[in-house]
Each structure stands twice: as structure tokens, then as C-alpha cells.
Motif scaffolding. Structure first.
Motif, PDB file in Angstrom:
ATOM      1  N   GLN A  65     -16.100  38.966  38.145  1.00  0.00           N
ATOM      2  CA  GLN A  65     -14.803  38.459  37.693  1.00  0.00           C
ATOM      3  C   GLN A  65     -14.045  39.553  36.947  1.00  0.00           C
ATOM      4  O   GLN A  65     -12.841  39.717  37.122  1.00  0.00           O
ATOM      5  CB  GLN A  65     -14.971  37.233  36.794  1.00  0.00           C
ATOM      6  N   ALA A  66     -14.769  40.301  36.123  1.00  0.00           N
ATOM      7  CA  ALA A  66     -14.136  41.386  35.362  1.00  0.00           C
ATOM      8  C   ALA A  66     -13.571  42.445  36.306  1.00  0.00           C
ATOM      9  O   ALA A  66     -12.443  42.918  36.125  1.00  0.00           O
ATOM     10  CB  ALA A  66     -15.143  42.011  34.404  1.00  0.00           C
ATOM     11  N   GLN A  67     -14.345  42.801  37.324  1.00  0.00           N
ATOM     12  CA  GLN A  67     -13.893  43.819  38.261  1.00  0.00           C
ATOM     13  C   GLN A  67     -12.625  43.378  38.989  1.00  0.00           C
ATOM     14  O   GLN A  67     -11.679  44.160  39.133  1.00  0.00           O
ATOM     15  CB  GLN A  67     -14.993  44.137  39.276  1.00  0.00           C
ATOM     16  N   GLU A  68     -12.584  42.132  39.432  1.00  0.00           N
ATOM     17  CA  GLU A  68     -11.390  41.628  40.121  1.00  0.00           C
ATOM     18  C   GLU A  68     -10.165  41.704  39.216  1.00  0.00           C
ATOM     19  O   GLU A  68      -9.084  42.129  39.653  1.00  0.00           O
ATOM     20  CB  GLU A  68     -11.616  40.187  40.575  1.00  0.00           C
ATOM     21  N   LEU A  70      -9.684  43.648  36.575  1.00  0.00           N
ATOM     22  CA  LEU A  70      -9.307  45.032  36.281  1.00  0.00           C
ATOM     23  C   LEU A  70      -8.672  45.709  37.483  1.00  0.00           C
ATOM     24  O   LEU A  70      -7.744  46.510  37.324  1.00  0.00           O
ATOM     25  CB  LEU A  70     -10.521  45.816  35.787  1.00  0.00           C
ATOM     26  N   GLU A  71      -9.136  45.399  38.667  1.00  0.00           N
ATOM     27  CA  GLU A  71      -8.501  45.972  39.848  1.00  0.00           C
ATOM     28  C   GLU A  71      -7.059  45.486  39.972  1.00  0.00           C
ATOM     29  O   GLU A  71      -6.175  46.252  40.362  1.00  0.00           O
ATOM     30  CB  GLU A  71      -9.324  45.659  41.098  1.00  0.00           C
ATOM     31  N   ARG A  72      -6.825  44.232  39.606  1.00  0.00           N
ATOM     32  CA  ARG A  72      -5.440  43.732  39.587  1.00  0.00           C
ATOM     33  C   ARG A  72      -4.628  44.456  38.526  1.00  0.00           C
ATOM     34  O   ARG A  72      -3.486  44.859  38.767  1.00  0.00           O
ATOM     35  CB  ARG A  72      -5.424  42.220  39.315  1.00  0.00           C
ATOM     36  N   ALA A  73      -5.207  44.622  37.338  1.00  0.00           N
ATOM     37  CA  ALA A  73      -4.491  45.275  36.228  1.00  0.00           C
ATOM     38  C   ALA A  73      -4.154  46.718  36.559  1.00  0.00           C
ATOM     39  O   ALA A  73      -3.110  47.234  36.129  1.00  0.00           O
ATOM     40  CB  ALA A  73      -5.327  45.216  34.955  1.00  0.00           C
ATOM     41  N   LEU A  74      -5.012  47.379  37.327  1.00  0.00           N
ATOM     42  CA  LEU A  74      -4.822  48.798  37.640  1.00  0.00           C
ATOM     43  C   LEU A  74      -4.126  49.029  38.976  1.00  0.00           C
ATOM     44  O   LEU A  74      -3.968  50.169  39.403  1.00  0.00           O
ATOM     45  CB  LEU A  74      -6.176  49.516  37.609  1.00  0.00           C
ATOM     46  N   SER A  75      -3.694  47.962  39.591  1.00  0.00           N
ATOM     47  CA  SER A  75      -2.986  48.072  40.862  1.00  0.00           C
ATOM     48  C   SER A  75      -1.731  48.922  40.675  1.00  0.00           C
ATOM     49  O   SER A  75      -0.982  48.746  39.717  1.00  0.00           O
ATOM     50  CB  SER A  75      -2.600  46.676  41.353  1.00  0.00           C
ATOM     51  N   PRO A  76      -1.491  49.861  41.603  1.00  0.00           N
ATOM     52  CA  PRO A  76      -0.303  50.719  41.471  1.00  0.00           C
ATOM     53  C   PRO A  76       1.014  49.938  41.488  1.00  0.00           C
ATOM     54  O   PRO A  76       2.025  50.411  40.972  1.00  0.00           O
ATOM     55  CB  PRO A  76      -0.383  51.640  42.696  1.00  0.00           C
ATOM     56  N   GLU A  77       0.992  48.744  42.067  1.00  0.00           N
ATOM     57  CA  GLU A  77       2.213  47.938  42.124  1.00  0.00           C
ATOM     58  C   GLU A  77       2.620  47.395  40.748  1.00  0.00           C
ATOM     59  O   GLU A  77       3.772  47.030  40.537  1.00  0.00           O
ATOM     60  CB  GLU A  77       2.052  46.750  43.082  1.00  0.00           C
ATOM     61  N   LEU A  78       1.666  47.297  39.842  1.00  0.00           N
ATOM     62  CA  LEU A  78       1.972  46.742  38.518  1.00  0.00           C
ATOM     63  C   LEU A  78       2.474  47.835  37.591  1.00  0.00           C
ATOM     64  O   LEU A  78       1.821  48.856  37.406  1.00  0.00           O
ATOM     65  CB  LEU A  78       0.740  46.083  37.893  1.00  0.00           C
ATOM     66  N   GLU A  79       3.625  47.588  37.043  1.00  0.00           N
ATOM     67  CA  GLU A  79       4.202  48.516  36.082  1.00  0.00           C
ATOM     68  C   GLU A  79       3.803  48.079  34.678  1.00  0.00           C
ATOM     69  O   GLU A  79       3.842  46.896  34.351  1.00  0.00           O
ATOM     70  CB  GLU A  79       5.738  48.520  36.195  1.00  0.00           C
ATOM     71  N   SER A  80       3.398  49.013  33.873  1.00  0.00           N
ATOM     72  CA  SER A  80       3.124  48.730  32.464  1.00  0.00           C
ATOM     73  C   SER A  80       3.184  50.034  31.697  1.00  0.00           C
ATOM     74  O   SER A  80       3.221  51.115  32.286  1.00  0.00           O
ATOM     75  CB  SER A  80       1.754  48.063  32.289  1.00  0.00           C
ATOM     76  N   ASP A  81       3.165  49.907  30.390  1.00  0.00           N
ATOM     77  CA  ASP A  81       3.208  51.119  29.580  1.00  0.00           C
ATOM     78  C   ASP A  81       1.863  51.840  29.644  1.00  0.00           C
ATOM     79  O   ASP A  81       0.860  51.289  30.085  1.00  0.00           O
ATOM     80  CB  ASP A  81       3.619  50.802  28.136  1.00  0.00           C
ATOM     81  N   ALA A  91     -11.603  49.718  29.915  1.00  0.00           N
ATOM     82  CA  ALA A  91     -12.412  48.532  30.238  1.00  0.00           C
ATOM     83  C   ALA A  91     -13.113  48.737  31.578  1.00  0.00           C
ATOM     84  O   ALA A  91     -14.280  48.335  31.745  1.00  0.00           O
ATOM     85  CB  ALA A  91     -11.535  47.283  30.280  1.00  0.00           C
ATOM     86  N   TYR A  92     -12.434  49.381  32.523  1.00  0.00           N
ATOM     87  CA  TYR A  92     -13.045  49.667  33.820  1.00  0.00           C
ATOM     88  C   TYR A  92     -14.224  50.636  33.660  1.00  0.00           C
ATOM     89  O   TYR A  92     -15.257  50.488  34.315  1.00  0.00           O
ATOM     90  CB  TYR A  92     -11.981  50.235  34.758  1.00  0.00           C
ATOM     91  N   ALA A  93     -14.065  51.597  32.769  1.00  0.00           N
ATOM     92  CA  ALA A  93     -15.168  52.522  32.467  1.00  0.00           C
ATOM     93  C   ALA A  93     -16.353  51.750  31.886  1.00  0.00           C
ATOM     94  O   ALA A  93     -17.507  51.998  32.259  1.00  0.00           O
ATOM     95  CB  ALA A  93     -14.697  53.599  31.492  1.00  0.00           C
TER      96      ALA A  93
END
Length: 127
Positions: A65-68, A70-81, A91-93
Motif C-alpha cells: 500500500q505504501a509503495q502504491e 508513493l508511486e502516485r506521489a512521485l508521479s511526474p504528472e503531479l506538480e508539487s513544491d 519515504a520511498y527510500a
């Protein structure tokens, strides 16, 4: 003896307090999980909520669940600071270190965190 009974009573009370504190912590984590899930429901691109929920899953050893998340959070389509992306990479590390024991992947994620937020002490320290 009275001293031994008093000591037993203190130990019982301490154990009860510990159990109560543990239950409070579990309740707090469930409440936090519910809040993060609500935020994600309202905004599926909310990197901070995705990362925070993933960290809760990592702590519970719910690594898939964590991996899914984090992969969403790190998706290139998502813009964030940079700070939000850096926390997600860190967290992925952590996920790689605890679950897959893939140290090169953990180091690569830490490097990405440093790129996203140069000089950020938690990422630099983990390298």
C-alpha cells in the motif's frame, strides 16, 4: 508482604497506563489515516497526504500500500513544491530500506530528495 503487594499494584497500574497509551496511539493513527484518506479522496494529487499515508503504512509494514501511494506521489504528472517531493522521495527510500532491502534504490531515492530540496538535512544525513 505489604511492600510486595504495593509494588505489584504499581506494576499493574503502569501496565494499564501503557496499554491505554498504546490504544490512544492506535486511535490517533486510525484518525490520521482517515483524515489523509479523506484529503486524497477530495484531491487525488495531494502529494503531502499521499506521502503521510504511505508513511503510516510503512510503520505498519503494509509495504505494498505504501509503495502504491508513493508511486502516485512521485508521479511526474503531479506538480508539487520541492519540499513535498523531497519528503516523498525520503519515504520511498525508507520503503526500499525496510522492505526490499534494496540499498542502491534507497540511496537513489535519497539523492532525488536532495535534488528536490538541496541541502535538506534529513536527506543528506540518510546518504
Amino acid at each position: 508482604t505489604a511492600g510486595a503487594k504495593g509494588k505489584e499494584k504499581q506494576e499493574d497500574e503502569s501496565e494499564e497506563e501503557w496499554v491505554a497509551e498504546d490504544a490512544d496511539q492506535d486511535e490517533d493513527e486510525l484518525e490520521a489515516q482517515s483524515l489523509f484518506e479523506r484529503v486524497i479522496h477530495l484531491d487525488p494529487t495531494h502529494v503531502q497526504a499521499l506521502t503521510a499515508l504511505a508513511q503510516l503504512h510503512i510503520a505498519r509494514k503494509a509495504f505494498l500500500q505504501a509503495q502504491e501511494l508513493l508511486e502516485r506521489a512521485l508521479s511526474p504528472e503531479l506538480e508539487s513544491d520541492g519540499a513535498a517531493k523531497a519528503r516523498a522521495y525520503l519515504a520511498y527510500a525508507d520503503l526500499h530500506q525496510r522492505h526490499t532491502h534494496d540499498i542502491p534504490a534507497a540511496v537513489a531515492a535519497c539523492r532525488k530528495a536532495c535534488e528536490a530540496r538541496p541541502g535538506w538535512a534529513p536527506a543528506v544525513w540518510r546518504l
